[in-house]
Scaffold this motif. Structure first.
Motif, short mmCIF file in Angstrom:
data_model
loop_
_atom_site.label_atom_id
_atom_site.label_comp_id
_atom_site.label_asym_id
_atom_site.label_seq_id
_atom_site.Cartn_x
_atom_site.Cartn_y
_atom_site.Cartn_z
N LEU A 131 0.81 -1.21 0.00
CA LEU A 131 0.00 0.00 0.00
C LEU A 131 0.85 1.27 0.00
O LEU A 131 0.49 2.26 -0.60
CB LEU A 131 -0.94 0.01 1.21
N SER A 180 -6.11 5.97 9.71
CA SER A 180 -7.47 5.45 9.67
C SER A 180 -7.55 4.39 8.57
O SER A 180 -6.79 4.43 7.61
CB SER A 180 -8.45 6.59 9.38
N VAL A 181 -8.51 3.47 8.73
CA VAL A 181 -8.71 2.39 7.76
C VAL A 181 -10.20 2.30 7.46
O VAL A 181 -11.04 2.37 8.36
CB VAL A 181 -8.23 1.04 8.34
N LEU A 182 -10.54 2.14 6.18
CA LEU A 182 -11.91 1.91 5.75
C LEU A 182 -11.96 0.51 5.15
O LEU A 182 -11.22 0.20 4.23
CB LEU A 182 -12.33 2.94 4.69
N PRO A 201 -19.33 -1.18 4.61
CA PRO A 201 -18.01 -0.66 4.92
C PRO A 201 -18.02 0.08 6.26
O PRO A 201 -19.00 0.72 6.62
CB PRO A 201 -17.73 0.32 3.78
N GLN A 216 -15.39 2.47 9.00
CA GLN A 216 -14.12 3.18 9.14
C GLN A 216 -13.63 3.03 10.56
O GLN A 216 -14.38 3.16 11.51
CB GLN A 216 -14.27 4.66 8.79
N THR A 237 -13.19 -4.09 0.04
CA THR A 237 -12.74 -2.72 -0.05
C THR A 237 -11.77 -2.45 1.08
O THR A 237 -12.03 -2.82 2.22
CB THR A 237 -13.93 -1.75 0.09
N ILE A 238 -10.67 -1.81 0.75
CA ILE A 238 -9.76 -1.31 1.77
C ILE A 238 -9.22 0.03 1.30
O ILE A 238 -8.81 0.17 0.15
CB ILE A 238 -8.62 -2.30 2.09
N ALA A 239 -9.34 1.00 2.17
CA ALA A 239 -8.76 2.32 1.91
C ALA A 239 -8.01 2.71 3.16
O ALA A 239 -8.49 2.46 4.28
CB ALA A 239 -9.84 3.33 1.58
N ILE A 240 -6.83 3.29 2.99
CA ILE A 240 -6.08 3.74 4.15
C ILE A 240 -5.88 5.24 4.07
O ILE A 240 -5.80 5.82 3.00
CB ILE A 240 -4.72 3.00 4.28
N PHE A 241 -5.80 5.85 5.23
CA PHE A 241 -5.51 7.27 5.36
C PHE A 241 -4.23 7.36 6.17
O PHE A 241 -4.16 6.84 7.28
CB PHE A 241 -6.69 7.96 6.05
N TYR A 242 -3.22 7.99 5.59
CA TYR A 242 -1.92 8.00 6.24
C TYR A 242 -1.19 9.31 6.00
O TYR A 242 -1.55 10.10 5.13
CB TYR A 242 -1.06 6.83 5.73
#
Length: 91
Positions: free
Chosen positions: A6, A17-19, A53, A55, A84-89
């Protein structure tokens, strides 16, 4: 099971954060490359079949990865195809 890189190896970053969405399974975040990394933490997704989904904010200053972020997805569901996977970094 499947792995994905990622954030590139060698890049220091903080996961904030992770979605997540998809079938029941386990999401393991790894420090370094997807091929041979140390597990930092894991999340087990819900099993009720009704969850959409969700968060997950990470408290404090997030989780520090000093060598990139890779993820390992595992599921006992043989039909696992979509997720689905989305990361906030910060990096």
């Amino acid at each position: 099971a499947g792995t994905a890189q990622l954030v590139p190896v060698g890049q220091r970053t903080r996961l904030r954060s992770v979605l997540l969405g998809g079938p029941t399974g386990q999401v393991t975040f790894l420090n370094g490359s997807a091929g041979g990394s140390d597990s930092i933490f894991s999340i087990v997704t819900r099993t009720d079949g009704l969850s959409g989904p969700f968060q997950l904010p990470i408290p404090g200053h997030g989780v520090l990865f000093d060598n990139g972020i890779s993820v390992l997805l595992t599921s006992a569901d043989a039909t696992y195809k979509d997720g689905t996977i989305a990361i906030f970094y910060e990096g």
